[in-house]
Write a protein that holds these residues in place. Sequence first.
Motif, PDB file in Angstrom:
ATOM      1  N   MET A 189       0.720  -1.289  -0.060  1.00  0.00           N
ATOM      2  CA  MET A 189      -0.149  -0.172  -0.048  1.00  0.00           C
ATOM      3  C   MET A 189       0.846   1.211   0.029  1.00  0.00           C
ATOM      4  O   MET A 189       0.547   2.165  -0.865  1.00  0.00           O
ATOM      5  N   VAL A 190       2.069   1.173   0.877  1.00  0.00           N
ATOM      6  CA  VAL A 190       2.753   2.394   0.878  1.00  0.00           C
ATOM      7  C   VAL A 190       3.612   2.786  -0.340  1.00  0.00           C
ATOM      8  O   VAL A 190       3.849   3.834  -0.680  1.00  0.00           O
ATOM      9  N   ALA A 191       3.613   1.848  -1.436  1.00  0.00           N
ATOM     10  CA  ALA A 191       4.381   2.117  -2.602  1.00  0.00           C
ATOM     11  C   ALA A 191       3.142   2.574  -3.637  1.00  0.00           C
ATOM     12  O   ALA A 191       3.661   2.665  -4.883  1.00  0.00           O
ATOM     13  N   ASP A 192       1.764   2.408  -3.276  1.00  0.00           N
ATOM     14  CA  ASP A 192       0.884   2.698  -4.152  1.00  0.00           C
ATOM     15  C   ASP A 192       0.855   4.344  -4.413  1.00  0.00           C
ATOM     16  O   ASP A 192       0.175   4.949  -3.462  1.00  0.00           O
ATOM     17  N   PRO A 193       0.969   4.937  -5.485  1.00  0.00           N
ATOM     18  CA  PRO A 193       1.068   6.263  -5.726  1.00  0.00           C
ATOM     19  C   PRO A 193      -0.380   7.083  -5.589  1.00  0.00           C
ATOM     20  O   PRO A 193      -0.438   8.027  -4.940  1.00  0.00           O
ATOM     21  N   GLN A 194      -1.480   6.152  -5.850  1.00  0.00           N
ATOM     22  CA  GLN A 194      -2.736   6.731  -5.874  1.00  0.00           C
ATOM     23  C   GLN A 194      -3.279   6.766  -4.162  1.00  0.00           C
ATOM     24  O   GLN A 194      -3.914   7.798  -3.766  1.00  0.00           O
ATOM     25  N   LEU A 195      -2.840   5.791  -3.496  1.00  0.00           N
ATOM     26  CA  LEU A 195      -3.107   5.892  -1.880  1.00  0.00           C
ATOM     27  C   LEU A 195      -2.235   7.104  -1.242  1.00  0.00           C
ATOM     28  O   LEU A 195      -2.959   7.750  -0.495  1.00  0.00           O
ATOM     29  N   VAL A 196      -1.018   7.082  -1.426  1.00  0.00           N
ATOM     30  CA  VAL A 196      -0.100   8.338  -0.960  1.00  0.00           C
ATOM     31  C   VAL A 196      -0.635   9.414  -1.473  1.00  0.00           C
ATOM     32  O   VAL A 196      -0.554  10.440  -0.527  1.00  0.00           O
ATOM     33  N   ALA A 197      -1.079   9.574  -2.661  1.00  0.00           N
ATOM     34  CA  ALA A 197      -1.690  10.873  -2.903  1.00  0.00           C
ATOM     35  C   ALA A 197      -3.051  11.331  -2.096  1.00  0.00           C
ATOM     36  O   ALA A 197      -3.281  12.537  -1.753  1.00  0.00           O
ATOM     37  N   MET A 198      -3.617  10.285  -1.712  1.00  0.00           N
ATOM     38  CA  MET A 198      -4.637  10.611  -0.739  1.00  0.00           C
ATOM     39  C   MET A 198      -4.183  11.543   0.747  1.00  0.00           C
ATOM     40  O   MET A 198      -5.008  12.106   1.299  1.00  0.00           O
ATOM     41  N   TYR A 199      -2.960  11.316   0.813  1.00  0.00           N
ATOM     42  CA  TYR A 199      -2.553  11.792   2.119  1.00  0.00           C
ATOM     43  C   TYR A 199      -1.200  12.826   1.709  1.00  0.00           C
ATOM     44  O   TYR A 199      -0.193  12.989   2.487  1.00  0.00           O
ATOM     45  N   ASN A 200      -1.450  13.519   0.741  1.00  0.00           N
ATOM     46  CA  ASN A 200      -0.745  14.757   0.144  1.00  0.00           C
ATOM     47  C   ASN A 200       0.668  14.064   0.189  1.00  0.00           C
ATOM     48  O   ASN A 200       1.648  14.750   0.388  1.00  0.00           O
ATOM     49  N   ASN A 201       0.891  13.083  -0.374  1.00  0.00           N
ATOM     50  CA  ASN A 201       2.126  12.278  -0.702  1.00  0.00           C
ATOM     51  C   ASN A 201       2.977  12.276   0.623  1.00  0.00           C
ATOM     52  O   ASN A 201       4.192  12.127   0.410  1.00  0.00           O
ATOM     53  N   ASN A 202       2.475  11.918   1.548  1.00  0.00           N
ATOM     54  CA  ASN A 202       3.196  11.873   2.761  1.00  0.00           C
ATOM     55  C   ASN A 202       2.933  10.406   3.210  1.00  0.00           C
ATOM     56  O   ASN A 202       1.932  10.113   3.790  1.00  0.00           O
ATOM     57  N   VAL A 203       4.117   9.736   2.835  1.00  0.00           N
ATOM     58  CA  VAL A 203       3.896   8.269   3.091  1.00  0.00           C
ATOM     59  C   VAL A 203       3.965   7.766   4.800  1.00  0.00           C
ATOM     60  O   VAL A 203       3.398   7.024   4.946  1.00  0.00           O
ATOM     61  N   GLN A 204       4.450   8.885   5.632  1.00  0.00           N
ATOM     62  CA  GLN A 204       4.475   8.614   6.949  1.00  0.00           C
ATOM     63  C   GLN A 204       3.165   8.629   7.122  1.00  0.00           C
ATOM     64  O   GLN A 204       2.706   7.939   8.289  1.00  0.00           O
ATOM     65  N   SER A 205       2.124   9.570   6.775  1.00  0.00           N
ATOM     66  CA  SER A 205       0.679   9.627   7.242  1.00  0.00           C
ATOM     67  C   SER A 205      -0.087   8.273   6.911  1.00  0.00           C
ATOM     68  O   SER A 205      -0.730   7.903   7.455  1.00  0.00           O
ATOM     69  N   VAL A 206       0.453   7.841   5.660  1.00  0.00           N
ATOM     70  CA  VAL A 206      -0.248   6.539   5.250  1.00  0.00           C
ATOM     71  C   VAL A 206      -0.061   5.323   6.266  1.00  0.00           C
ATOM     72  O   VAL A 206      -0.715   4.734   6.549  1.00  0.00           O
ATOM     73  N   ILE A 207       1.258   5.235   6.601  1.00  0.00           N
ATOM     74  CA  ILE A 207       1.772   4.220   7.514  1.00  0.00           C
ATOM     75  C   ILE A 207       1.192   4.461   8.939  1.00  0.00           C
ATOM     76  O   ILE A 207       0.621   3.647   9.467  1.00  0.00           O
ATOM     77  N   MET A 208       0.790   5.866   9.374  1.00  0.00           N
ATOM     78  CA  MET A 208       0.446   5.987  10.660  1.00  0.00           C
ATOM     79  C   MET A 208      -1.048   5.764  10.507  1.00  0.00           C
ATOM     80  O   MET A 208      -1.751   5.090  11.631  1.00  0.00           O
ATOM     81  N   GLU A 209      -1.757   5.860   9.670  1.00  0.00           N
ATOM     82  CA  GLU A 209      -3.321   5.727   9.388  1.00  0.00           C
ATOM     83  C   GLU A 209      -3.459   4.165   9.422  1.00  0.00           C
ATOM     84  O   GLU A 209      -4.202   3.668  10.283  1.00  0.00           O
ATOM     85  N   PHE A 210      -2.610   3.630   8.809  1.00  0.00           N
ATOM     86  CA  PHE A 210      -2.517   1.859   8.730  1.00  0.00           C
ATOM     87  C   PHE A 210      -2.362   1.359  10.301  1.00  0.00           C
ATOM     88  O   PHE A 210      -3.093   0.388  10.650  1.00  0.00           O
ATOM     89  N   MET A 211      -1.251   1.720  10.795  1.00  0.00           N
ATOM     90  CA  MET A 211      -0.972   1.210  12.213  1.00  0.00           C
ATOM     91  C   MET A 211      -2.001   1.819  13.293  1.00  0.00           C
ATOM     92  O   MET A 211      -2.596   0.716  13.952  1.00  0.00           O
ATOM     93  N   ASN A 212      -2.380   3.002  13.002  1.00  0.00           N
ATOM     94  CA  ASN A 212      -3.766   3.185  14.008  1.00  0.00           C
ATOM     95  C   ASN A 212      -4.616   2.250  13.902  1.00  0.00           C
ATOM     96  O   ASN A 212      -5.507   1.813  14.844  1.00  0.00           O
ATOM     97  N   MET A 213      -5.085   2.089  12.712  1.00  0.00           N
ATOM     98  CA  MET A 213      -6.496   1.196  12.256  1.00  0.00           C
ATOM     99  C   MET A 213      -6.087  -0.167  12.686  1.00  0.00           C
ATOM    100  O   MET A 213      -6.970  -0.913  13.344  1.00  0.00           O
ATOM    101  N   MET A 214      -4.836  -0.670  12.499  1.00  0.00           N
ATOM    102  CA  MET A 214      -4.681  -2.076  12.574  1.00  0.00           C
ATOM    103  C   MET A 214      -4.638  -2.518  14.201  1.00  0.00           C
ATOM    104  O   MET A 214      -5.356  -3.222  14.810  1.00  0.00           O
ATOM    105  N   PHE A 215      -3.842  -1.517  14.780  1.00  0.00           N
ATOM    106  CA  PHE A 215      -3.398  -1.679  16.383  1.00  0.00           C
ATOM    107  C   PHE A 215      -4.761  -1.615  16.900  1.00  0.00           C
ATOM    108  O   PHE A 215      -4.926  -2.528  17.929  1.00  0.00           O
ATOM    109  N   TYR A 216      -5.151  -0.575  16.927  1.00  0.00           N
ATOM    110  CA  TYR A 216      -6.249  -0.345  18.079  1.00  0.00           C
ATOM    111  C   TYR A 216      -7.584  -1.099  17.522  1.00  0.00           C
ATOM    112  O   TYR A 216      -8.302  -1.364  18.307  1.00  0.00           O
TER     113      TYR A 216
END
Length: 197
Positions: free
Chosen positions: A162-189
């Motif tokens: 997912m973090v290598a998907d430009p379409q997804l990363v674009a949803m987070y203003n091309n901020n890979v860290q935001s994508v990772i944190m969104e995923f981590m929060n969703m998964m862990f909690y």
Amino acid sequence: MSGHKSNPKYKQITKTAHDLFWKFGIKRVTIEEICTEAGVSKMTFYRFFPNKIELARIVISNIFSKAEKDYKALMARNIPFEEKIKEQVRMKFEGTINISEAFIADVYSGWSDELKAFFIEITARMVNMVREDYARAQQEGAIRKDVNIDFIFYLSNKMTEMVADPQLVAMYNNNVQSVIMEFMNMMFYGIIPRKNE
């Protein structure tokens, strides 16, 4: 090679490579740029490293070694598992600050088959260690009993795609860290036991 680790020039090259790879990706950064930034000659570079791929392997190995050390220290702390999860998310956040989309793409895309194989191997080792801790936490009731632990790690593997998907990363203003944190929060909690259980 291990005898070089205390050499100041070796340390400077690996630190410089880490910073440049993190910011611009591995593929784009040249050996010449690393040498210039590190203040060393190409001859000095080749005394320590046969090529850029081997240097990248060492940089990635150092990143994982630090992450593993920090993770083990966290899991050894006498705090509730839920607090450990929160701390893991914080550590993941701090560990991905300023990571470039190019670095993620270079590691996951198969630009270098050798580097990709190494990354898969080192990731699998870390995943196995974490999986054992999560299985133990589930047995102790800190993770919901109805959660399939393998599914957690399946999702983690999907995150790498997912973090290598430009379409997804674009949803987070091309901020890979935001994508990772969104995923981590969703998964862990999503794996913490419900209060009414």
